[in-house]
Design an enzyme around this catalytic site. Structure first.
Site, short mmCIF file in Angstrom:
data_model
loop_
_atom_site.label_atom_id
_atom_site.label_comp_id
_atom_site.label_asym_id
_atom_site.label_seq_id
_atom_site.Cartn_x
_atom_site.Cartn_y
_atom_site.Cartn_z
N GLU A 23 10.50 0.35 -1.28
CA GLU A 23 10.76 1.51 -1.14
C GLU A 23 10.65 2.49 -1.27
O GLU A 23 10.17 3.21 -0.14
CB GLU A 23 12.15 1.92 -1.05
CG GLU A 23 13.85 0.43 -0.81
CD GLU A 23 13.51 0.67 1.00
OE1 GLU A 23 12.97 1.57 1.65
OE2 GLU A 23 14.42 -0.40 1.36
N TYR B 12 18.11 8.27 1.25
CA TYR B 12 17.13 7.51 2.32
C TYR B 12 17.57 6.46 0.75
O TYR B 12 17.91 4.86 1.21
CB TYR B 12 16.29 8.10 2.56
CG TYR B 12 15.26 6.12 2.76
CD1 TYR B 12 15.83 5.37 4.19
CD2 TYR B 12 14.14 5.38 2.29
CE1 TYR B 12 15.52 4.55 4.44
CE2 TYR B 12 14.18 4.31 2.48
CZ TYR B 12 14.20 3.99 3.59
OH TYR B 12 13.63 2.70 3.70
N GLN C 195 5.54 6.71 4.30
CA GLN C 195 4.75 7.32 4.71
C GLN C 195 3.72 5.85 4.85
O GLN C 195 2.62 5.82 4.76
CB GLN C 195 4.36 8.43 4.00
CG GLN C 195 5.09 9.44 3.45
CD GLN C 195 5.70 9.92 5.24
OE1 GLN C 195 5.39 10.32 5.51
NE2 GLN C 195 6.57 11.01 4.19
N ASP D 135 16.36 6.68 8.39
CA ASP D 135 15.58 6.54 8.13
C ASP D 135 14.58 6.80 9.34
O ASP D 135 15.03 6.70 10.40
CB ASP D 135 14.58 5.66 7.36
CG ASP D 135 14.33 4.81 8.60
OD1 ASP D 135 14.72 4.22 9.24
OD2 ASP D 135 12.81 2.99 7.93
N TYR E 56 0.38 10.36 -2.04
CA TYR E 56 1.61 11.01 -1.78
C TYR E 56 2.28 10.18 -3.80
O TYR E 56 2.94 9.78 -3.85
CB TYR E 56 2.82 10.27 -1.66
CG TYR E 56 2.76 10.80 0.16
CD1 TYR E 56 2.81 11.87 0.85
CD2 TYR E 56 2.21 9.94 1.24
CE1 TYR E 56 2.88 12.40 1.78
CE2 TYR E 56 1.33 10.17 2.51
CZ TYR E 56 2.21 11.34 2.58
OH TYR E 56 1.88 12.03 3.74
#
Ligand code: SF4
Length: 332
Positions: A39, A120, A44, A138, A84
Site C-alpha cells: 500500500e 486511506y 503515487q 483513493d 517519496y
C-alpha cells in the site's frame, strides 16, 4: 441507490472482481506486513514499477522484525528510484514502535496512530488483512464514485471528501470488506480509467448516473492544473583514481540521506557539455541538467569519494542514477 440496488451493485462488482482481478504479488496472502508494504509503495507509483521493488524488499526484509533491524542505508538502497522517501522512513519508524509488542495492530483506529499511516492506508490494511468493515477512498475510488453519482463538486473540497467517505461506507460489502475495497480500486484502475473508460465492460454500468447523462469524462471535477517551474542546472561529475565524488542530502532537504552528484542551479545559456543534457521532473519543477565531467578533481569538504566499484551499494537520487547511466563503463 435503494438498499436492493446496493445489494445488486455489491454482488455484480464482487463477481466481476473474482473473475477479472489482476494476479498481483500482494494479493497472494493476507499478511498485514506485506499488504502494508504494497500500500505505501503504490502511493503515487504505478503497479508495474512497484512489483520488482516489492519483491526485492520482501526478499531482504521478509518480516516487520527484520525491517526494524535495518539500517537507513539498507532500506534507502532498496527504495532508491521509488521517490517519496518519507514513506519508507515512516514505515521503518513504525516497525520500531510495533517491534515492542510484536503484533501489527488489527484496527483502523490503532493503525492510524502509527507514523505515515493516514486514513486511506490504515483502512486498506484493516479491511484487507483483518476484515474490518471500513471503506477505502483513493484516487481510483473517488473517480468511480464521482461518475456513479455524477457528483459535480470539486474533488478535493471538504464537501467532496465527506461525500466520498459517506458513499463508500454506504455501499461497502461488510461481509468481505477487503475484497470489496480492492474491487472498487481495481474497477477504477482497469475499467473506469481517467480517459476513455470502457463502460460497456463495467459490471455496475446500470447504476451509473454519469453514463446515463452521457458525460462520464466530466467527472470527477478537478481544480486547475499546477504550473511548472523550468530550471537549468549544471551537474558536476568529479572522478579521480576510480572514485567518484558524491554528496549526501542533508536532514533539512527532501530525499534526506540519499546520495547525489552535486547539482548547481545556473542562469547561463550556451553551456558546453560533456554528455547530452537530461530532463527530470520533481514536484512542480522541470529540470534541464547539463552534466560536466571533472577528471583528477580535488576533494571538496562535506562530500565523499566513493569507489566506482561500490557505487551500486549507495542509495542514489533518481536524477543522479539517470545521469550516471549515461556515462559508458561506469557501473560495474
Ligand atoms: Fe465508470 Fe463507466 Fe462504470 Fe460509470 S459505467 S462506473 S463511468 S466505467
Amino acid at each position: 441507490m435503494t438498499q436492493l440496488q446496493i445489494q445488486k451493485f455489491r454482488s455484480n462488482l464482487l463477481a466481476w472482481y473474482n473473475q477479472n482481478k489482476r494476479d498481483l504479488p500482494w494479493r497472494k496472502n493476507k499478511d498485514p506486513y506485506s499488504i502494508w508494504l504494497s500500500e505505501i509503495m503504490l502511493q503515487q507509483t504505478t503497479v508495474k514499477t512497484v512489483i520488482p521493488y516489492y519483491e526485492r524488499f520482501l526478499k531482504k526484509f521478509p518480516t516487520l522484525q527484520s525491517l526494524a533491524k535495518a539500517t537507513e542505508h539498507d532500506y534507502l538502497n532498496l527504495w532508491q528510484g521509488l521517490g517519496y522517501y518519507n514513506r519508507i522512513r515512516n514505515f521503518h519508524r513504525a516497525s520500531l514502535i510495533i517491534k515492542k509488542d510484536s503484533l501489527i495492530p488489527a484496527t483502523k483506529k490503532e493503525l492510524i496512530q502509527l507514523p505515515g499511516l493516514g486514513d486511506y492506508t490504515a483502512s486498506a490494511i484493516a479491511s484487507i488483512a483483518f476484515n474490518e468493515p471500513v471503506a477505502v477512498v483513493d484516487g481510483n475510488v473517488m473517480r468511480v464514485l464521482a461518475r456513479l453519482f455524477a457528483y459535480d463538486k470539486e474533488i478535493t473540497s471538504k464537501e467532496a471528501k465527506k461525500f466520498f467517505a459517506e458513499k463508500s461506507q454506504e455501499i461497502l460489502e461488510v461481509k468481505s470488506p477487503g475484497d470489496f475495497n480492492q474491487a472498487m480500486m481495481e474497477l477504477g484502475a482497469t475499467v473506469c480509467t481517467p480517459h476513455n473508460p470502457t463502460c460497456y465492460l463495467c459490471p455496475v454500468n446500470s447504476f451509473c448516473e454519469g453514463l446515463k447523462k452521457e458525460s462520464v469524462e466530466k467527472f470527477p471535477v478537478k481544480a486547475k492544473k499546477i504550473t511548472y517551474k523550468n530550471e537549468e542546472y549544471f551537474c558536476e561529475i568529479h572522478i579521480r583514481k576510480n572514485k567518484i565524488l558524491l554528496r549526501q542530502r542533508l536532514s533539512d532537504e527532501i530525499m534526506q540521506g540519499l546520495w547525489e552528484l552535486p547539482l548547481i542551479l545556473t542562469y547561463t545559456k550556451n553551456i558546453p557539455i560533456d554528455i547530452k543534457p537530461i530532463r527530470h521532473s520533481i514536484m512542480n519543477k522541470r529540470m534541464l541538467i547539463y552534466p560536466k565531467i571533472f577528471e583528477n578533481s580535488k576533494k571538496k569538504s562535506s562530500e565523499k569519494w566513493v569507489p566506482l566499484t561500490d557505487l551500486k551499494n549507495y542509495p542514489l537520487t533518481t536524477v543522479s542514477r539517470k545521469i550516471l547511466k549515461l556515462i559508458p563503463n561506469l557501473w560495474t
